[in-house]
Design a protein around this motif. Sequence first.
Motif, PDB file in Angstrom:
ATOM      1  N   ARG A  85      41.632  32.278 -44.712  1.00 22.18           N
ATOM      2  CA  ARG A  85      41.196  33.017 -43.520  1.00 22.18           C
ATOM      3  C   ARG A  85      41.957  34.336 -43.423  1.00 22.18           C
ATOM      4  O   ARG A  85      43.133  34.431 -43.749  1.00 22.18           O
ATOM      5  CB  ARG A  85      41.425  32.185 -42.270  1.00 22.18           C
ATOM      6  CG  ARG A  85      41.174  32.947 -40.963  1.00 22.18           C
ATOM      7  CD  ARG A  85      41.291  32.058 -39.754  1.00 22.18           C
ATOM      8  NE  ARG A  85      40.190  31.091 -39.719  1.00 22.18           N
ATOM      9  CZ  ARG A  85      39.966  30.280 -38.671  1.00 22.18           C
ATOM     10  NH1 ARG A  85      40.774  30.330 -37.629  1.00 22.18           N
ATOM     11  NH2 ARG A  85      38.961  29.450 -38.697  1.00 22.18           N
ATOM     12  N   TRP A  86      41.280  35.380 -42.932  1.00 22.20           N
ATOM     13  CA  TRP A  86      41.911  36.671 -42.723  1.00 22.20           C
ATOM     14  C   TRP A  86      42.813  36.621 -41.498  1.00 22.20           C
ATOM     15  O   TRP A  86      42.457  36.039 -40.473  1.00 22.20           O
ATOM     16  CB  TRP A  86      40.865  37.772 -42.544  1.00 22.20           C
ATOM     17  CG  TRP A  86      40.166  38.160 -43.823  1.00 22.20           C
ATOM     18  CD1 TRP A  86      38.933  37.786 -44.225  1.00 22.20           C
ATOM     19  CD2 TRP A  86      40.699  38.997 -44.851  1.00 22.20           C
ATOM     20  NE1 TRP A  86      38.631  38.326 -45.459  1.00 22.20           N
ATOM     21  CE2 TRP A  86      39.708  39.079 -45.856  1.00 22.20           C
ATOM     22  CE3 TRP A  86      41.895  39.672 -45.027  1.00 22.20           C
ATOM     23  CZ2 TRP A  86      39.880  39.821 -47.022  1.00 22.20           C
ATOM     24  CZ3 TRP A  86      42.073  40.409 -46.181  1.00 22.20           C
ATOM     25  CH2 TRP A  86      41.086  40.477 -47.169  1.00 22.20           C
ATOM     26  N   ILE A  87      43.965  37.229 -41.620  1.00 25.60           N
ATOM     27  CA  ILE A  87      44.942  37.321 -40.531  1.00 25.60           C
ATOM     28  C   ILE A  87      45.247  38.792 -40.309  1.00 25.60           C
ATOM     29  O   ILE A  87      45.444  39.546 -41.269  1.00 25.60           O
ATOM     30  CB  ILE A  87      46.229  36.547 -40.870  1.00 25.60           C
ATOM     31  CG1 ILE A  87      45.905  35.083 -41.175  1.00 25.60           C
ATOM     32  CG2 ILE A  87      47.250  36.653 -39.742  1.00 25.60           C
ATOM     33  CD1 ILE A  87      47.082  34.310 -41.746  1.00 25.60           C
ATOM     34  N   GLU A  88      45.287  39.217 -39.052  1.00 20.86           N
ATOM     35  CA  GLU A  88      45.581  40.611 -38.718  1.00 20.86           C
ATOM     36  C   GLU A  88      46.816  40.670 -37.831  1.00 20.86           C
ATOM     37  O   GLU A  88      47.023  39.816 -36.960  1.00 20.86           O
ATOM     38  CB  GLU A  88      44.390  41.260 -38.000  1.00 20.86           C
ATOM     39  CG  GLU A  88      43.136  41.364 -38.859  1.00 20.86           C
ATOM     40  CD  GLU A  88      41.980  42.021 -38.121  1.00 20.86           C
ATOM     41  OE1 GLU A  88      42.110  42.230 -36.890  1.00 20.86           O
ATOM     42  OE2 GLU A  88      40.952  42.311 -38.754  1.00 20.86           O
ATOM     43  N   ALA A  89      47.646  41.706 -38.049  1.00 20.03           N
ATOM     44  CA  ALA A  89      48.871  41.883 -37.262  1.00 20.03           C
ATOM     45  C   ALA A  89      49.301  43.339 -37.324  1.00 20.03           C
ATOM     46  O   ALA A  89      49.074  44.019 -38.339  1.00 20.03           O
ATOM     47  CB  ALA A  89      49.982  40.981 -37.785  1.00 20.03           C
ATOM     48  N   PRO A  90      49.912  43.854 -36.243  1.00 24.56           N
ATOM     49  CA  PRO A  90      50.430  45.223 -36.281  1.00 24.56           C
ATOM     50  C   PRO A  90      51.655  45.312 -37.182  1.00 24.56           C
ATOM     51  O   PRO A  90      52.412  44.353 -37.326  1.00 24.56           O
ATOM     52  CB  PRO A  90      50.793  45.512 -34.825  1.00 24.56           C
ATOM     53  CG  PRO A  90      51.019  44.168 -34.219  1.00 24.56           C
ATOM     54  CD  PRO A  90      50.109  43.216 -34.920  1.00 24.56           C
ATOM     55  N   VAL A  91      51.849  46.473 -37.787  1.00 18.42           N
ATOM     56  CA  VAL A  91      52.983  46.707 -38.672  1.00 18.42           C
ATOM     57  C   VAL A  91      54.178  47.165 -37.832  1.00 18.42           C
ATOM     58  O   VAL A  91      54.091  48.183 -37.131  1.00 18.42           O
ATOM     59  CB  VAL A  91      52.635  47.741 -39.756  1.00 18.42           C
ATOM     60  CG1 VAL A  91      53.855  48.036 -40.618  1.00 18.42           C
ATOM     61  CG2 VAL A  91      51.477  47.258 -40.614  1.00 18.42           C
ATOM     62  N   GLU A  92      55.257  46.430 -37.887  1.00 16.20           N
ATOM     63  CA  GLU A  92      56.465  46.811 -37.155  1.00 16.20           C
ATOM     64  C   GLU A  92      57.191  47.950 -37.864  1.00 16.20           C
ATOM     65  O   GLU A  92      57.667  48.895 -37.239  1.00 16.20           O
ATOM     66  CB  GLU A  92      57.395  45.609 -37.032  1.00 16.20           C
ATOM     67  CG  GLU A  92      56.828  44.439 -36.239  1.00 16.20           C
ATOM     68  CD  GLU A  92      56.711  44.762 -34.758  1.00 16.20           C
ATOM     69  OE1 GLU A  92      57.557  45.537 -34.248  1.00 16.20           O
ATOM     70  OE2 GLU A  92      55.782  44.255 -34.112  1.00 16.20           O
TER      71      GLU A  92
END
Length: 284
Positions: A182-189
């Motif tokens: 599954r695709w997972i999305e997250a902001p880059v710290e």
Amino acid sequence: MPIRSVALLLPIAGGLLLGGCALAPLERPSPPDPLTPSAFEARMEGLEARLAAHCADQREALARHREEQLALTADVREVGYLLRGLEDDLDRLSDEPQRPATVADCPAEDERLANKTLVGRNEWVGLPDVGTFLEARIDSGANTSSLSATEITAFERDGEDWVRFKLGLNEDDAVIEAIRGRWIEAPVERRVRIVQATGEESRPVIRLLMSLGPIRENVEFTLSDRTHLDFPVLLGRRFLMDIAIIDVARRHVHPRPSFPTPPDADAEGEPETTDEAASPRSAG
């Protein structure tokens, strides 16, 4: 000549021959040539030099022996002085009254460890934002924690840097099967620069909520492909600092967290337990 006369002459002739051999003078060795005055003086000087050297060696040996004897005498006197001092101390101690022994209560545990969670060298961790558990390796030698990811794609959302990725897993990695692929999305710290033998590489760092036993923290993970390694998650010392201590002799000190299968991954809409959803490695 008659035969009898010849027989009488033979013994007389043999005796004369033997007597002549006995009277022959013996050969004697010739006497040595007399020493000249210069040769005699040279020989005497050599003898005197050897005698003087031998006397000098004997004097040095005698001097060393005298020094050793003096040093030994001083040591004996020092030992005697120390013995007399010990005897005086023993006499004073025998005259003092006996004091009761003092017993101090020691704390049952170090106060510095009271608020820290014990973890083993391998632990189950939960990722509530992703909806799965994974097995992690605890490594205090690593600075930042790492999460195995593949197909990492950078994009922009509302003017901020984001990444889209899939969990980098092997077939025997324990995971909620509905999350695999599954695709997972997250902001880059932030991004970190990794220097390796093959060259430099820039990796994104994201922040995910993670649980480990009683610990529930937002943890920074560096995204990298760890499919060639044994564990998809590595927890470094930034996570461990001030909240956990490691017992390298133990594994799985804390139980594996439970996650239901997301409703859109279940045809009947019924949640699955972790034991039903995990691959064969999850039993370990």
